[in-house]
Design a protein around this motif. Structure first.
Motif, PDB file in Angstrom:
ATOM      1  N   UNK A   1     -12.934 -10.889   6.961  1.00  0.00           N
ATOM      2  CA  UNK A   1     -13.519 -10.415   5.711  1.00  0.00           C
ATOM      3  C   UNK A   1     -14.854  -9.733   5.991  1.00  0.00           C
ATOM      4  N   UNK A   2     -15.012  -8.514   5.495  1.00  0.00           N
ATOM      5  CA  UNK A   2     -16.229  -7.757   5.744  1.00  0.00           C
ATOM      6  C   UNK A   2     -17.159  -7.871   4.541  1.00  0.00           C
ATOM      7  N   UNK A   3     -18.474  -7.865   4.801  1.00  0.00           N
ATOM      8  CA  UNK A   3     -19.463  -7.992   3.750  1.00  0.00           C
ATOM      9  C   UNK A   3     -20.419  -6.806   3.793  1.00  0.00           C
ATOM     10  N   UNK A   4     -20.631  -6.174   2.649  1.00  0.00           N
ATOM     11  CA  UNK A   4     -21.575  -5.072   2.511  1.00  0.00           C
ATOM     12  C   UNK A   4     -22.800  -5.613   1.776  1.00  0.00           C
ATOM     13  N   UNK A   5     -23.977  -5.371   2.334  1.00  0.00           N
ATOM     14  CA  UNK A   5     -25.196  -5.949   1.772  1.00  0.00           C
ATOM     15  C   UNK A   5     -26.159  -4.859   1.323  1.00  0.00           C
ATOM     16  N   UNK A   6     -26.861  -5.149   0.216  1.00  0.00           N
ATOM     17  CA  UNK A   6     -27.822  -4.220  -0.364  1.00  0.00           C
ATOM     18  C   UNK A   6     -29.074  -4.998  -0.751  1.00  0.00           C
ATOM     19  N   UNK A   7     -30.242  -4.414  -0.463  1.00  0.00           N
ATOM     20  CA  UNK A   7     -31.488  -5.059  -0.851  1.00  0.00           C
ATOM     21  C   UNK A   7     -32.038  -5.997   0.205  1.00  0.00           C
ATOM     22  N   UNK A   8     -33.172  -6.604  -0.116  1.00  0.00           N
ATOM     23  CA  UNK A   8     -33.903  -7.489   0.785  1.00  0.00           C
ATOM     24  C   UNK A   8     -33.216  -8.853   0.879  1.00  0.00           C
ATOM     25  N   UNK A   9     -32.811  -9.276   2.074  1.00  0.00           N
ATOM     26  CA  UNK A   9     -32.143 -10.587   2.220  1.00  0.00           C
ATOM     27  C   UNK A   9     -33.019 -11.769   1.822  1.00  0.00           C
ATOM     28  N   UNK A  61      -7.815 -19.758  -0.115  1.00  0.00           N
ATOM     29  CA  UNK A  61      -8.182 -19.335   1.227  1.00  0.00           C
ATOM     30  C   UNK A  61      -9.394 -18.411   1.191  1.00  0.00           C
ATOM     31  N   UNK A  62      -9.423 -17.516   0.224  1.00  0.00           N
ATOM     32  CA  UNK A  62     -10.569 -16.609   0.082  1.00  0.00           C
ATOM     33  C   UNK A  62     -11.829 -17.391  -0.245  1.00  0.00           C
ATOM     34  N   UNK A  63     -11.718 -18.375  -1.135  1.00  0.00           N
ATOM     35  CA  UNK A  63     -12.878 -19.205  -1.474  1.00  0.00           C
ATOM     36  C   UNK A  63     -13.408 -19.941  -0.249  1.00  0.00           C
ATOM     37  N   UNK A  64     -12.516 -20.417   0.607  1.00  0.00           N
ATOM     38  CA  UNK A  64     -12.941 -21.061   1.855  1.00  0.00           C
ATOM     39  C   UNK A  64     -13.844 -20.140   2.664  1.00  0.00           C
ATOM     40  N   UNK A  65     -13.415 -18.894   2.833  1.00  0.00           N
ATOM     41  CA  UNK A  65     -14.148 -17.932   3.657  1.00  0.00           C
ATOM     42  C   UNK A  65     -15.477 -17.539   3.014  1.00  0.00           C
ATOM     43  N   UNK A  66     -15.475 -17.376   1.701  1.00  0.00           N
ATOM     44  CA  UNK A  66     -16.717 -17.014   1.025  1.00  0.00           C
ATOM     45  C   UNK A  66     -17.721 -18.157   1.056  1.00  0.00           C
ATOM     46  N   UNK A  67     -17.250 -19.383   0.895  1.00  0.00           N
ATOM     47  CA  UNK A  67     -18.157 -20.532   0.986  1.00  0.00           C
ATOM     48  C   UNK A  67     -18.771 -20.640   2.371  1.00  0.00           C
ATOM     49  N   UNK A  68     -17.986 -20.374   3.392  1.00  0.00           N
ATOM     50  CA  UNK A  68     -18.503 -20.401   4.757  1.00  0.00           C
ATOM     51  C   UNK A  68     -19.609 -19.368   4.935  1.00  0.00           C
ATOM     52  N   UNK A  69     -19.388 -18.170   4.385  1.00  0.00           N
ATOM     53  CA  UNK A  69     -20.406 -17.113   4.469  1.00  0.00           C
ATOM     54  C   UNK A  69     -21.676 -17.526   3.712  1.00  0.00           C
ATOM     55  N   UNK A  70     -21.509 -18.066   2.505  1.00  0.00           N
ATOM     56  CA  UNK A  70     -22.657 -18.457   1.693  1.00  0.00           C
ATOM     57  C   UNK A  70     -23.458 -19.558   2.387  1.00  0.00           C
TER      58      UNK A  70
END
Length: 257
Positions: A1-9, A61-70
């Motif tokens: 899963x790829x993530x695109x980021x915008x703004x100050x982290x 499954x998608x929620x698993x991956x997003x939670x890991x990223x968060x």
């Protein structure tokens, strides 16, 4: 899963999850505006966009991956979480996983209980009409038709048109089958009752009955939820076609106490 980021982290984090068939650019215009104040994250779901070759499995499954990223990139919490259609169902699943995951959430035009008849209809359409709906020629025709049928404020700018033509023809039938089988078979979780977020559940006035019923069902689980009906609009209009209207509603919600 790829993530695109915008703004100050270092700013508060907002994640916007696109709908089925589209990709991260679903929320590109909103992300650029919100990035003036927030750190905005746009995931590309498996099977979509540049991730077209990766198998889409399910909402869970998608929620698993997003939670890991968060957990890894946002210290386990977000300020806001928003999603349209399939993306909104993923928001619902995430809210059921962690009660204090977010402060604000927007669910837009999503289903949260099984609708087997709609599932069968959607899968049959994929089998019969996929090549007519998602070929490059078909996508060019769809964009041309939009320019004649939709008001100017709802038309994609050139940048989004190019991304649309790039990504939709790459959408595999296997992704669509998996998406409809799991999306239209999803059941709301009892753990959602513990959700601490302020939530808005949006839908268009012209949405299917199952979406409107889903909003009321969700509200029965999450008392701090307000339902908003977008008059004269259909499925996902605010998120996909009307970013300025989306932003006005969302920013007022984000800034409310």
């Amino acid at each position: 899963m790829k993530f695109h980021e915008f703004g100050d982290p270092e700013n508060q984090h907002i994640m916007l999850i696109h709908g089925g068939g589209n990709a991260w650019w679903n929320y590109l215009r909103q992300a650029r505006k919100l990035s003036e104040k927030y750190h905005v994250i746009l995931p590309t779901l498996d099977g979509h966009g540049e991730e077209f070759a990766t198998d889409y499995i399910s909402t869970e499954d998608t929620a698993d991956k997003l939670l890991s990223y968060i957990q890894k990139n946002c210290n386990g919490k977000l300020f806001a979480l928003c999603g349209v259609s399939l993306g909104g169902q993923i928001v619902i699943e995430l809210l059921s996983r962690k009660a204090d995951l977010v402060q604000k959430a927007i669910i837009d035009g999503s289903v949260c209980y099984p609708v087997p008849n709609v599932k069968r209809f959607c899968i049959a359409n994929v089998k019969l009409f996929r090549s007519f709906l998602f070929s490059k020629k078909a996508c060019k025709f769809e964009l041309a038709a939009m320019s004649k049928m939709l008001p100017q404020k709802m038309l994609y700018p050139k940048e989004i048109q190019e991304l649309y033509l790039q990504d939709l023809p790459r959408l595999r039938k296997e992704t669509l089958y998996a998406m409809y089988r799991t999306y239209m078979n999803y059941s709301i979780k009892d753990s959602l009752r513990e959700c601490q977020a302020d939530v808005m559940y949006w839908y268009g006035e012209k949405e299917m009955k199952c979406v409107k019923k889903s909003a009321k069902l969700f509200q029965s689980y999450v008392k701090n939820c307000k339902i908003y009906e977008a008059k004269d609009y259909g499925h996902g209009y605010l998120a996909v076609y009307l970013p300025e209207e989306w932003l006005e509603l969302a920013q007022n919600f984000f800034e409310s106490t």
